[in-house]
Design a protein around this motif. Structure first.
Motif, PDB file in Angstrom:
ATOM      1  N   SER A  50       0.851  -1.189   0.000  1.00  0.00           N
ATOM      2  CA  SER A  50       0.000   0.000   0.000  1.00  0.00           C
ATOM      3  C   SER A  50       0.886   1.238   0.000  1.00  0.00           C
ATOM      4  N   PRO A  51       0.901   1.962  -1.117  1.00  0.00           N
ATOM      5  CA  PRO A  51       1.714   3.177  -1.177  1.00  0.00           C
ATOM      6  C   PRO A  51       1.149   4.237  -0.243  1.00  0.00           C
ATOM      7  N   LYS A  52       2.015   5.114   0.201  1.00  0.00           N
ATOM      8  CA  LYS A  52       1.555   6.214   1.044  1.00  0.00           C
ATOM      9  C   LYS A  52       0.579   7.073   0.255  1.00  0.00           C
ATOM     10  N   VAL A  53      -0.466   7.508   0.912  1.00  0.00           N
ATOM     11  CA  VAL A  53      -1.449   8.371   0.265  1.00  0.00           C
ATOM     12  C   VAL A  53      -0.880   9.781   0.209  1.00  0.00           C
TER      13      VAL A  53
END
Length: 69
Positions: A50-53
């Motif tokens: 999950s990439p950083k938002v």
């Protein structure tokens, strides 16, 4: 570089693959670029990444700075 800027880079795709992405994008009312981003995020999620938002872009005029004079 502003916080809202996205990383730009050259991407070489098979023409048939790009045509398929364009069809998907049109069905979803997105640009081909946005569709590629959605597809990449979905692929990462399936792999448990999950990439950083990113922070949403700031809108409007910047606040006035108080002058110390």
């Amino acid at each position: 570089m502003p916080a809202s800027a996205k990383k730009a880079f050259a991407l070489r795709l098979d023409p048939a693959l790009y045509a398929a992405i364009e069809r998907l994008a049109a069905d979803e009312l997105r640009s081909a670029n946005a569709e590629i981003e959605v597809l990449l995020r979905e692929a990462l999620a399936r792999r448990g990444v999950s990439p950083k938002v990113a922070a949403p872009p700031r809108r409007g005029r910047p606040p006035k700075e108080e002058s110390g004079s």
